[in-house]
Design an enzyme around this catalytic site. Sequence first.
Site, PDB file in Angstrom:
ATOM      1  N   ASP A  91       1.465  -2.815   2.797  1.00  0.00           N
ATOM      2  CA  ASP A  91       0.035  -3.075   2.738  1.00  0.00           C
ATOM      3  C   ASP A  91      -0.190  -4.579   2.901  1.00  0.00           C
ATOM      4  O   ASP A  91       0.768  -5.370   2.868  1.00  0.00           O
ATOM      5  CB  ASP A  91      -0.493  -2.578   1.387  1.00  0.00           C
ATOM      6  CG  ASP A  91      -1.995  -2.712   1.256  1.00  0.00           C
ATOM      7  OD1 ASP A  91      -2.702  -2.559   2.269  1.00  0.00           O
ATOM      8  OD2 ASP A  91      -2.471  -2.971   0.139  1.00  0.00           O
ATOM      9  N   ASP A 100      -3.853  -6.381   1.928  1.00  0.00           N
ATOM     10  CA  ASP A 100      -4.761  -6.852   0.880  1.00  0.00           C
ATOM     11  C   ASP A 100      -4.120  -6.662  -0.491  1.00  0.00           C
ATOM     12  O   ASP A 100      -3.737  -5.554  -0.860  1.00  0.00           O
ATOM     13  CB  ASP A 100      -6.089  -6.061   0.922  1.00  0.00           C
ATOM     14  CG  ASP A 100      -6.872  -6.331   2.191  1.00  0.00           C
ATOM     15  OD1 ASP A 100      -6.885  -7.484   2.638  1.00  0.00           O
ATOM     16  OD2 ASP A 100      -7.476  -5.383   2.731  1.00  0.00           O
ATOM     17  N   LYS A 154      -5.203   5.570   3.898  1.00  0.00           N
ATOM     18  CA  LYS A 154      -4.508   5.824   2.631  1.00  0.00           C
ATOM     19  C   LYS A 154      -5.509   6.287   1.578  1.00  0.00           C
ATOM     20  O   LYS A 154      -6.612   5.761   1.516  1.00  0.00           O
ATOM     21  CB  LYS A 154      -3.819   4.536   2.151  1.00  0.00           C
ATOM     22  CG  LYS A 154      -2.793   3.986   3.092  1.00  0.00           C
ATOM     23  CD  LYS A 154      -2.260   2.644   2.578  1.00  0.00           C
ATOM     24  CE  LYS A 154      -3.326   1.571   2.596  1.00  0.00           C
ATOM     25  NZ  LYS A 154      -2.841   0.251   2.128  1.00  0.00           N
ATOM     26  N   ASP A 206      -0.139  -2.418  -3.454  1.00  0.00           N
ATOM     27  CA  ASP A 206      -0.630  -2.908  -4.748  1.00  0.00           C
ATOM     28  C   ASP A 206      -1.495  -1.889  -5.474  1.00  0.00           C
ATOM     29  O   ASP A 206      -2.019  -2.177  -6.540  1.00  0.00           O
ATOM     30  CB  ASP A 206      -1.450  -4.200  -4.550  1.00  0.00           C
ATOM     31  CG  ASP A 206      -2.776  -3.930  -3.853  1.00  0.00           C
ATOM     32  OD1 ASP A 206      -2.768  -3.280  -2.772  1.00  0.00           O
ATOM     33  OD2 ASP A 206      -3.823  -4.342  -4.383  1.00  0.00           O
TER      34      ASP A 206
END
Length: 256
Positions: free
Chosen positions: A8, A10, A180, A205
């Site tokens: 990922d 961000d 996702k 995260d």
Amino acid sequence: MVKSIISDMDGVIYRGKQLIPGANEFVQRLLSSKLPFLFLTNNAEQTPLDLKLKLEALGIHGLSEENFITSAMATAMFLRSQKERATVFIIGGGGLINELYNVGFSISESKPDYVVVAKSSSFNFDQMKKAVRFIDGGAKFIGTNPDMIDPVEGGSEPAAGTILAAISAATGKTPYIVGKPNALMMTLATRKLGVHPEDTLMIGDRMDTDIVGGMEAGMKTALVLSGVSNTEMIEQFPYKPDYVFNHVGEIDFTAL
């Protein structure tokens, strides 16, 4: 042994316009390791070129546009497989519009086939009114991703999920989410890389998107604590990541 990496962005590589400690070293290790890798993001606002340039502005060099897949790209791939040359009403930024144009779709406010919704900083009441009217009239309701908030420097801000929730409340319809945690996006990513899920590590995260999506796609998973989910949140879910790190700078591929 991990043979490929999907990560990922961000909350993993950056928060808003701020690079996360260890992120540059992580990317340079990826580049030098020769492992196949891909940055996968629920961000539908930016194109792969935008993301490459953003990372370069943050000091990360050596990546190409081929190293990225966005939820806008995944949404375009999915919708093209369902209906060619469809018409769409879009709530979202240039990244989403660009990807849907690329697969031959056209924007329409006359009985569109799909209402496609992503995060939008310019979302307003008029757009919501149109989206509700089109969905009530039979347009299919599509969301690029379900994220309710995005991590930014100094805290968080509303994301695509908040707009989807408003439209869903008004129509009584639930959107089909392409990004996702839908394992479809993870599958598209492994296909793009030409790798097997069981040999792949998904780094993210968020327990509710990155980790569950990676797990359901058959990947190993690593949670980093530099974004949305923290250690206390892990216990709230019926599944656990295979690994937990404070940030990506701690990840040693050879030890996994």
